[in-house]
Design an enzyme around this catalytic site. Structure first.
Site: not given
Ligand code: IMP
Length: 420
Positions: A11, A220
């Protein structure tokens, strides 16, 4: 090939920077992640959020490539395409998807939710888009790929994978949890067949040989990297610059500049350690001023001061050659700004990121005078200039772009001699 990636917990504002610098590139390629990402772009008064599609899609003449390291949910992907088409973007003409990119199934999403629920208080705070289970199937050698859409036995392969998922879902007492989404997914897969697919390693090799400029766009951030992030509170892909090589099939010696994007402060969404987190009124002020709510999930983001040991770590593991500082305007009128220069761990003062920052890490702050207002219309206030100088000196990398608002135009370029 240049790389642009997040230097914090995601973000950071990568979408805006890609959009601003896209005219310098012929190809923009996403190399990892999937619809867990939400890259927000604002121009001409309209806000656009991209999840899977690269952020060069709004710039004419730019090819947008979804690399092999990305995981694609056909349903979310099509929704994104339709909303871009409604905004007048001819997505199909400018987009290509790697045949090696893996597909997210409805059962992956169901498994993500079941696994998170099972973890209880230890949950990762996943976006629940099925990212983890899809990458597990990729490394477990069970996954379905975009190239499989060309195979006659796709339905059988799909059924075999769903059977395996159903066995796992039964262990979580969730059998059939994805049944009602199946039809929509199969329909979306049919529609996905109409998009241009490509062997992205060969495509990029040719493009680079022909002298085309390619930008690899990360999703990310570094501290969510599967290897170097705050494990296990991370995502399931390689978010660092090395991931651009494996996620696109481009060799390391073809990488040019690496731009790290960071905010003038820190945010994190989901669970996991965050040494400079502000669980007080100041954190709330930053959240409000910066509209720090997830663009994919709407969740409020945790806010805190800028963490230099973490930023230095990001510079190191990515080989960052320049930095872009985002949202400096959010700190307008803050009075005093605190900058974390070191950590205190067990009585010792350290300036590097340790193996584990879950507990026992106390930030050491330097107080800096804030600025009353900063905008792209005039010179930067001296206090902001000093903040920037202090960060550059601490991490040893120039800040070549300062963003002072969400719009394309609210951007200041510095160090004109540098690439960015
Ligand atoms: P996942 O990738 O959806 O499994 O999420 C794993 C972790 O990464 C969690 O803490 C999410 O909030 C964080 N996360 C995943 N994608 C993003 C993003 O695009 N921006 C910020 N945090 C992310």
């Amino acid at each position: 090939m240049d790389v642009l990636l997040g230097a914090q917990w995601g973000d950071e504002g990568k979408g805006k920077v890609v959009d601003v610098i896209a005219p310098r590139y012929e190809v923009i390629a996403r190399f990892q992640g999937g619809p867990n990402a939400g890259h927000t772009l604002l121009f001409e008064g309209h806000k656009h959020v991209l999840h899977t599609i690269p952020s060069g899609v709004f710039r004419e003449g730019t090819v947008n490539l979804v690399g092999n390291g990305v995981v694609v949910d056909p349903v979310i992907f099509l929704k994104e395409v339709k909303s871009l088409e409604a905004a007048g973007v001819d997505v199909r003409a400018v987009l290509m998807i790697s045949r090696r990119a893996h597909l997210i199934l409805p059962t992956h999403r169901a498994l993500d939710a079941a696994s998170e629920a099972d973890k209880g208080k230890q949950k990762i705070g996943s976006t629940l888009k099925g990212i983890g289970p899809t990458y597990m199937d990729k490394t477990g050698r069970n996954g379905l790929r975009v190239g499989d859409l060309e195979r006659a036995d796709l339905k059988d392969r799909y059924a075999a994978l769903v059977r395996k998922h159903e066995r796992l879902l039964s262990l979580y007492d969730q059998p059939g949890a994805a049944k009602e989404s199946e039809e929509e997914w199969l329909d979306a897969v049919q529609q996905l067949r109409a998009f241009r697919t490509v062997d992205c390693e060969h495509y990029l090799d040719q493009a680079l040989r022909a002298g085309k400029r390619v930008l690899a766009e990360g999703a990310q951030g570094t501290l969510l990297d599967i290897d170097f992030g705050t494990y296990p509170f991370v995502t399931s892909s390689s978010t660092i610059s090395a991931g651009a090589c494996t996620g696109l099939g481009v060799a390391p010696n073809r990488i040019g500049s690496v731009t790290g994007i960071f905010k003038a402060y820190c945010t994190r969404v989901g669970s996991g350690p965050f040494p400079t987190e502000l669980e007080d009124a100041t954190g709330e002020v930053i959240r409000k001023a910066g509209s720090e709510f997830g663009s994919t999930t709407g969740r409020p983001r945790r806010c805190g001061w800028l963490d230099l040991p973490a930023l230095r770590y990001a510079v190191m593991v990515n080989g960052i050659t320049e930095l872009a500082m985002m949202k400096a305007d959010v700190l307008n009128g803050m009075g005093t700004i605190q900058l974390c220069t070191h950590y205190r761990i067990g009585g010792a003062t350290v300036d590097r990121m340790p193996y584990d920052i879950t507990s026992g890490v106390e930030p050491v702050y330097m107080d800096m005078p804030g600025w009353s207002s900063a905008s792209s219309d005039g010179d930067l206030p001296v206090e902001l200039q000093r903040y920037i100088d202090t960060i550059e000196n601490a991490v040893g990398v120039p800040i070549t772009l300062v963003s002072l608002g969400p719009d394309r135009t609210e951007t200041i370029l510095r160090h004109a001699e540098r690439v960015l």
